[in-house]
Design a protein around this motif. Structure first.
Motif, PDB file in Angstrom:
ATOM      1  N   ALA A 166       0.826  -1.207   0.000  1.00 48.49           N
ATOM      2  CA  ALA A 166       0.000   0.000   0.000  1.00 48.49           C
ATOM      3  C   ALA A 166       0.861   1.259   0.000  1.00 48.49           C
ATOM      4  O   ALA A 166       0.537   2.249  -0.660  1.00 48.49           O
ATOM      5  CB  ALA A 166      -0.932  -0.006   1.206  1.00 48.49           C
ATOM      6  N   THR A 167       1.977   1.228   0.732  1.00 39.37           N
ATOM      7  CA  THR A 167       2.874   2.383   0.767  1.00 39.37           C
ATOM      8  C   THR A 167       3.500   2.616  -0.603  1.00 39.37           C
ATOM      9  O   THR A 167       3.644   3.760  -1.050  1.00 39.37           O
ATOM     10  CB  THR A 167       3.969   2.189   1.826  1.00 39.37           C
ATOM     11  OG1 THR A 167       3.351   2.003   3.110  1.00 39.37           O
ATOM     12  CG2 THR A 167       4.902   3.381   1.886  1.00 39.37           C
ATOM     13  N   ALA A 168       3.862   1.534  -1.272  1.00 37.81           N
ATOM     14  CA  ALA A 168       4.426   1.663  -2.618  1.00 37.81           C
ATOM     15  C   ALA A 168       3.391   2.235  -3.583  1.00 37.81           C
ATOM     16  O   ALA A 168       3.712   3.095  -4.415  1.00 37.81           O
ATOM     17  CB  ALA A 168       4.922   0.307  -3.107  1.00 37.81           C
ATOM     18  N   ALA A 169       2.147   1.777  -3.462  1.00 36.18           N
ATOM     19  CA  ALA A 169       1.087   2.299  -4.329  1.00 36.18           C
ATOM     20  C   ALA A 169       0.853   3.784  -4.061  1.00 36.18           C
ATOM     21  O   ALA A 169       0.706   4.579  -4.996  1.00 36.18           O
ATOM     22  CB  ALA A 169      -0.201   1.507  -4.095  1.00 36.18           C
ATOM     23  N   GLU A 170       0.828   4.154  -2.804  1.00 30.28           N
ATOM     24  CA  GLU A 170       0.694   5.568  -2.454  1.00 30.28           C
ATOM     25  C   GLU A 170       1.840   6.377  -3.054  1.00 30.28           C
ATOM     26  O   GLU A 170       1.649   7.504  -3.541  1.00 30.28           O
ATOM     27  CB  GLU A 170       0.678   5.729  -0.944  1.00 30.28           C
ATOM     28  CG  GLU A 170       0.567   7.161  -0.461  1.00 30.28           C
ATOM     29  CD  GLU A 170       0.728   7.293   1.040  1.00 30.28           C
ATOM     30  OE1 GLU A 170       0.533   8.417   1.558  1.00 30.28           O
ATOM     31  OE2 GLU A 170       1.045   6.277   1.711  1.00 30.28           O
ATOM     32  N   GLY A 171       3.038   5.791  -3.022  1.00 25.92           N
ATOM     33  CA  GLY A 171       4.206   6.473  -3.564  1.00 25.92           C
ATOM     34  C   GLY A 171       4.084   6.757  -5.048  1.00 25.92           C
ATOM     35  O   GLY A 171       4.594   7.783  -5.533  1.00 25.92           O
ATOM     36  N   LEU A 172       3.412   5.877  -5.785  1.00 23.59           N
ATOM     37  CA  LEU A 172       3.200   6.138  -7.210  1.00 23.59           C
ATOM     38  C   LEU A 172       2.409   7.430  -7.398  1.00 23.59           C
ATOM     39  O   LEU A 172       2.703   8.233  -8.289  1.00 23.59           O
ATOM     40  CB  LEU A 172       2.460   4.970  -7.856  1.00 23.59           C
ATOM     41  CG  LEU A 172       3.294   3.722  -8.144  1.00 23.59           C
ATOM     42  CD1 LEU A 172       2.395   2.575  -8.576  1.00 23.59           C
ATOM     43  CD2 LEU A 172       4.344   4.000  -9.217  1.00 23.59           C
ATOM     44  N   ALA A 173       1.413   7.633  -6.538  1.00 17.88           N
ATOM     45  CA  ALA A 173       0.604   8.855  -6.643  1.00 17.88           C
ATOM     46  C   ALA A 173       1.387  10.077  -6.211  1.00 17.88           C
ATOM     47  O   ALA A 173       1.408  11.104  -6.911  1.00 17.88           O
ATOM     48  CB  ALA A 173      -0.667   8.712  -5.809  1.00 17.88           C
ATOM     49  N   THR A 174       2.051   9.992  -5.063  1.00 14.74           N
ATOM     50  CA  THR A 174       2.741  11.173  -4.533  1.00 14.74           C
ATOM     51  C   THR A 174       3.944  11.576  -5.373  1.00 14.74           C
ATOM     52  O   THR A 174       4.377  12.724  -5.328  1.00 14.74           O
ATOM     53  CB  THR A 174       3.186  10.939  -3.079  1.00 14.74           C
ATOM     54  OG1 THR A 174       4.065   9.803  -3.028  1.00 14.74           O
ATOM     55  CG2 THR A 174       1.986  10.688  -2.176  1.00 14.74           C
ATOM     56  N   SER A 175       4.476  10.627  -6.147  1.00 10.18           N
ATOM     57  CA  SER A 175       5.621  10.948  -7.008  1.00 10.18           C
ATOM     58  C   SER A 175       5.182  11.360  -8.411  1.00 10.18           C
ATOM     59  O   SER A 175       6.021  11.512  -9.305  1.00 10.18           O
ATOM     60  CB  SER A 175       6.578   9.749  -7.093  1.00 10.18           C
ATOM     61  OG  SER A 175       5.937   8.624  -7.680  1.00 10.18           O
ATOM     62  N   GLY A 176       3.876  11.523  -8.599  1.00  9.92           N
ATOM     63  CA  GLY A 176       3.377  12.017  -9.875  1.00  9.92           C
ATOM     64  C   GLY A 176       3.064  10.963 -10.911  1.00  9.92           C
ATOM     65  O   GLY A 176       2.891  11.289 -12.081  1.00  9.92           O
ATOM     66  N   HIS A 177       2.954   9.693 -10.491  1.00 13.16           N
ATOM     67  CA  HIS A 177       2.681   8.610 -11.435  1.00 13.16           C
ATOM     68  C   HIS A 177       1.290   8.030 -11.186  1.00 13.16           C
ATOM     69  O   HIS A 177       1.114   6.820 -10.996  1.00 13.16           O
ATOM     70  CB  HIS A 177       3.758   7.522 -11.307  1.00 13.16           C
ATOM     71  CG  HIS A 177       5.123   7.986 -11.699  1.00 13.16           C
ATOM     72  ND1 HIS A 177       5.929   8.705 -10.858  1.00 13.16           N
ATOM     73  CD2 HIS A 177       5.815   7.870 -12.866  1.00 13.16           C
ATOM     74  CE1 HIS A 177       7.068   8.991 -11.468  1.00 13.16           C
ATOM     75  NE2 HIS A 177       7.023   8.499 -12.682  1.00 13.16           N
TER      76      HIS A 177
END
Length: 289
Positions: A166-177
């Motif tokens: 879930a943290t990795a998925a969130e990271g996709l959003a927060t990093s602009g992806h």
């Protein structure tokens, strides 16, 4: 001191000097972590010298970890140097990697792109990858500092621990992806789809909400449908309320237990698996908003 603490809780940056002065006299190791975190939240790079002794050499792991965390918030080259050293050469036994996790998370705030590769090597060669909390911290670092985070974050959404995924998925959003994240809603593996749902909710990707409302009826995986129910509930969507009430009647203990915990956490009430009582509690909660 009491006034400074109150100001700190309110996010008043004028409290930073008083908290920093208190660091010079406080010896209670139960109090020091809160003071350090307060200085980190309210201060800036000028306060790094006040925090350094605690982050570098303090004997109590909780105090040292709070110091490293504070340095990450304060920022600057000296903070980055200590955070890197904490991960690469912690200088004390750290079998659960808790201190090094603080260093990785600090680098997610004050580090540089070149730090990502160094940390990946350290965690792989030092056995850090065995700990879910380390993998979660790495996902945050990659999302924040890697110039091309999507490939690694995509892979991490398949992690066996759903907290990491879930943290990795969130990271996709927060990093602009965001588009990469939305594509994962169609992934063949249910756990990856569930991770994408969690990432959408955490990052509040509003354009994905209609798709979640549709998928909760269409996805064949119970894991994914329940992840969507939890996401919509956390987003305070009325459909999420209804889905959480339905979860109370599930034959799966983890599902109805999570439903009870979520409903209790929101309303502050306790009604077991009584659907009508919880429906009334939710009505009262919404009336108060």
């Amino acid at each position: 001191h009491a006034t400074a603490v109150t100001m700190s809780r309110r996010g008043d940056r004028r409290a930073a000097p008083a908290l920093a002065r208190r660091l010079g006299t406080e010896t209670d190791t139960r109090v020091l972590p809160a003071l350090l975190l307060g200085v980190g939240d309210l201060g800036d790079e000028r306060y790094v010298p006040h925090v350094l002794p605690f982050a570098e050499t303090h004997a109590v792991p909780a105090v040292r970890g709070a110091g490293v965390t504070a340095l990450g918030a304060l920022g600057g080259p000296e903070a980055r140097r200590i955070a890197l050293r904490t991960v690469e050469k912690p200088g004390r036994a750290d079998p659960e990697w808790s201190l090094r996790v603080a260093g990785i998370l600090a680098l997610a705030r004050c580090g540089e792109a070149e730090d990502v590769g160094r940390i990946l090597v350290v965690t792989r060669e030092g056995g850090g990858d065995e700990h879910w909390l380390v993998r979660t911290a790495v996902a945050r670092l990659v999302a924040a500092k890697d110039p091309d985070p999507a490939p690694l974050l995509r892979r991490m959404t398949g992690d066996s621990d759903r907290r990491v995924a879930a943290t990795a998925a969130e990271g996709l959003a927060t990093s602009g992806h965001v588009d990469e994240l939305l594509r994962l809603l169609g992934h063949v593996v249910p756990s990856v789809r569930a991770a994408a749902v969690c990432g959408i909710a955490r990052a509040k990707v509003e354009r994905a909400y209609p798709r979640l409302r549709a998928l909760v009826q269409l996805d064949r995986s119970r894991e994914v449908r329940w992840a969507i129910a939890r996401a919509l509930f956390d987003l305070e969507d009325p459909l999420g309320d209804e889905l959480m009430l339905q979860g109370l009647g599930s034959s799966v203990p983890t599902v109805w237990a999570e439903a009870v915990a979520a409903l209790s956490g929101r309303t502050g009430e306790e009604h077991g698996r009584d659907v009508d009582a919880w429906r009334a509690a939710l009505t009262r909660w919404r009336a108060r908003q």
